[in-house]
Enzyme design. Structure first.
Site, PDB file in Angstrom:
ATOM      1  N   GLY A  40      -4.402  -1.824   5.973  1.00 46.40           N
ATOM      2  CA  GLY A  40      -3.601  -2.916   5.571  1.00 46.40           C
ATOM      3  C   GLY A  40      -4.435  -4.960   6.041  1.00 46.40           C
ATOM      4  N   ARG A  41      -4.553  -4.461   7.253  1.00 42.46           N
ATOM      5  CA  ARG A  41      -5.182  -6.356   7.914  1.00 42.46           C
ATOM      6  C   ARG A  41      -6.618  -5.735   7.748  1.00 42.46           C
ATOM      7  NH1 ARG A  41      -3.403  -2.349  11.323  1.00 42.46           N
ATOM      8  NH2 ARG A  41      -4.667  -1.753  12.970  1.00 42.46           N
TER       9      ARG A  41
ATOM     10  N   GLU B  84      10.977  -5.213   3.290  1.00 46.82           N
ATOM     11  CA  GLU B  84      10.899  -6.645   2.526  1.00 46.82           C
ATOM     12  C   GLU B  84      10.363  -6.146   1.716  1.00 46.82           C
ATOM     13  OE1 GLU B  84       9.897  -5.458   5.797  1.00 46.82           O
ATOM     14  OE2 GLU B  84       9.974  -6.019   7.560  1.00 46.82           O
TER      15      GLU B  84
ATOM     16  N   LYS C 121       0.481  -0.919  -0.054  1.00 43.55           N
ATOM     17  CA  LYS C 121       0.246   0.268   0.296  1.00 43.55           C
ATOM     18  C   LYS C 121       0.746   1.426   0.301  1.00 43.55           C
ATOM     19  CE  LYS C 121      -2.529   1.532   3.267  1.00 43.55           C
ATOM     20  NZ  LYS C 121      -3.774   1.654   4.305  1.00 43.55           N
TER      21      LYS C 121
END
Ligand code: G6Q
Length: 534
Positions: free
Chosen positions: A269-270, A218, A212
């Protein structure tokens, strides 16, 4: 922009009238171990069905009085109005008086493609944006499916850009197109990528990079690693790589990607599985119609979450049962135990969704709370867990409330009858047996064979784990989590607690680089000391 007075209107949880009522009732919770207390009538009475899901909660330590007080508590805390405000698109992601995200929370708009009368101005706008992306997705896959050159897809992403999508993919593998494979790379551990790259042929593989922010260390590192592998194998990354990112993020760059899909800051996000974050991979694997069914199932639960009837509003009822266990019976953890192998990663998704949302210690005004908030969530599929940690659950010194999930039918229906029952029936028998055993316990003259019982638990039951039901199950948990946050008057939609580690990791990485070059980095003695241990 809209503003929500509801967020701050709520007085502290502990000052609510029903809080004191419940505190009194918790002095003597319902005893499930007394002969006859867990009667067939109770099992019948304490069950409720909404949409595809049925909640069986006779094995919770509640009575009519407790349920009445929990309903009152939800009412006093404006839980339902806050759910309405969220779905309409009021700014509820904020901390009053301090810099905070100041955002609307509109993951529900991602599946509100089916005309929700509750829609407010902000939600309407979000719905238009979601529709546009869905149309783009459908067009994109029409082309991809026609050419039929891609057999595999790698999703690169982490946290919310990995856990939910991966959990749903695993849950619905039974519906996967036979010629398609999906792989995930999330960890910056290079072995994560190495394993996946060994299993694919880059020439026939699509790569969807999901971030996003477009800045996650990572994900960007893994993207570069995979890009360089593709180049080495003679592939042009721009013909294989797709991005899912925020508009104008560093990853919103048509030169680098075959196609880009958007996600907006009003989808956390979640809570992003039903946005393009999950959509691209799920459409590749299952097809567009199955993805639409996931959205339809989630949308059905979004509407159920607005139902003013406490006993029909499944996520609200479940949220309040959780609050009873957490704040009044004082149980610090919750185990989610699906009796479905396909839900193997679902507890991990719920762990993030729940603990990142409700692992908070201040309220909406920035004042430290004086009560417990989100519990520790963990879990594994049954029956496997029965042969491991259930020992502690039955006889350990901690009481762990349990949420079972079960399905009447298996997904593949490739089953066999042995000694009168199918494997699916054996699975369900085990689920019911555990629920009863935890609740009722067992008396015995031998102390080692005593089961204290009164381990609160409930069962979420559905016909079959199909895309529609998966969508409902996902949204049920999202709303259960949100309702608990609403009652505690905390902000369930930010995640400040993950920042400190990220900042330090960045500094240590710089230190690492300096050390490798024989230079001195910025003064950071503790980091030096750690690096000296290598
Ligand atoms: C979820 C969190 C977090 C986030 C990841 C990935 O709610 O915000 O888990 O999803 O940090 O972020 P990006 O999608 O921005 O890479």
């Amino acid at each position: 922009m809209d503003d929500s007075p509801l967020v701050t209107k709520t007085i502290s949880f502990r000052q609510l009238r029903a809080f004191h009522l419940l505190k009194g009732l918790a002095a003597n919770p319902y005893n499930l171990t007394v002969e006859g207390n867990l009667s067939p009538e109770r099992i019948q009475k304490y069950s409720c069905q909404a949409g595809e899901l049925k909640l069986l909660y006779a094995t919770e330590r509640v009575t009519d009085d407790v349920l009445k007080a929990l309903k009152e508590l939800a009412h006093e805390a404006h839980a339902l109005e806050k759910m309405g405000a969220m779905q309409r698109g009021e700014v509820i992601n904020k901390i009053e008086g301090y810099p905070s995200e100041e955002r609307t929370v509109l993951h529900t708009a991602m599946r509100d493609l089916f005309q929700n009368p509750n829609t407010g101005k902000q939600a309407s706008h979000a719905r238009q944006q979601a529709k546009k992306e869905c149309d783009k997705l459908s067009r994109f896959f029409e082309k991809i499916d026609k050419k039929n050159t891609f057999t595999d897809l790698i999703q690169i992403g982490i946290g919310g850009s990995d856990l939910g999508p991966r959990a749903l993919y695993m849950a619905l593998k039974a519906y996967q197109k036979p010629t398609r494979g999906v792989h995930f790379i999330s960890n910056v551990d290079p072995d994560d990528a190495a394993q996946v790259l060994r299993a694919i042929n880059p020439k026939t593989t699509l790569v969807v990079v999901v971030s996003k922010s477009g800045t996650t260390l990572e994900t960007l590192t893994n993207e570069e690693l995979v890009r360089s592998y593709f180049k080495k194998q003679g592939c042009i990354p721009e013909e294989h790589f797709i991005s899912v990112t925020g508009e104008k993020s560093p990853m919103d760059n048509p030169k680098r990607y075959l196609e880009s899909f958007y996600i907006w800051d009003y989808v956390g996000g979640r809570y992003s599985v039903t946005s393009m974050v999950g959509a691209v991979m799920l459409t590749f694997a299952l097809g567009f119609d199955h993805f639409m069914n996931i959205l339809k199932g989630a949308h059905e639960m979004d509407l159920i979450a607005l139902n003013p009837d406490f006993h029909q509003n499944l996520p609200l009822l479940a949220a309040m049962l959780g609050i009873w266990n957490r704040n009044f019976l004082h149980h610090p953890t919750v185990a989610v135990l699906p009796y479905s192998q396909a839900l193997i990663r679902f507890p991990a998704h719920l762990q993030q969704c729940n603990m990142e949302s409700n692992g908070k210690r201040i309220d909406h005004k920035g004042i430290p709370v004086d009560f417990d908030t989100g519990p520790i969530i963990w879990g594994e599929p049954g029956t496997n867990g029965q042969h491991s940690f259930y020992q502690l659950l039955h006889q350990g010194t901690h009481v762990v409330p349990i949420e079972f999930i079960g399905f009447k039918m298996s997904q593949y229906e490739e089953d066999i009858t042995i000694e009168g029952t199918s494997s699916q029936e054996k699975l369900l028998s085990n689920l019911f047996a555990q629920s009863l055993a935890f609740a009722k316990g067992q008396k015995n003259a031998n102390p080692n064979k005593v089961f204290p019982g009164n381990r609160p638990n409930h069962i979420l039951l559905a016909q079959r784990l199909d895309p529609f039901t998966m969508g409902s199950l996902l949204a049920y948990y999202e709303h259960k989590i949100a309702f608990q946050g609403f009652v505690w008057n905390i902000n369930s939609f930010d995640q400040e607690g993950v920042q400190l580690g990220k900042v330090l990791a960045k500094k240590i990485t710089a230190q690492f680089e300096a050390k490798k070059q024989g230079k001195r980095g910025e003064k950071f003695a503790e980091a030096e000391a750690f690096l000296d241990q290598l």
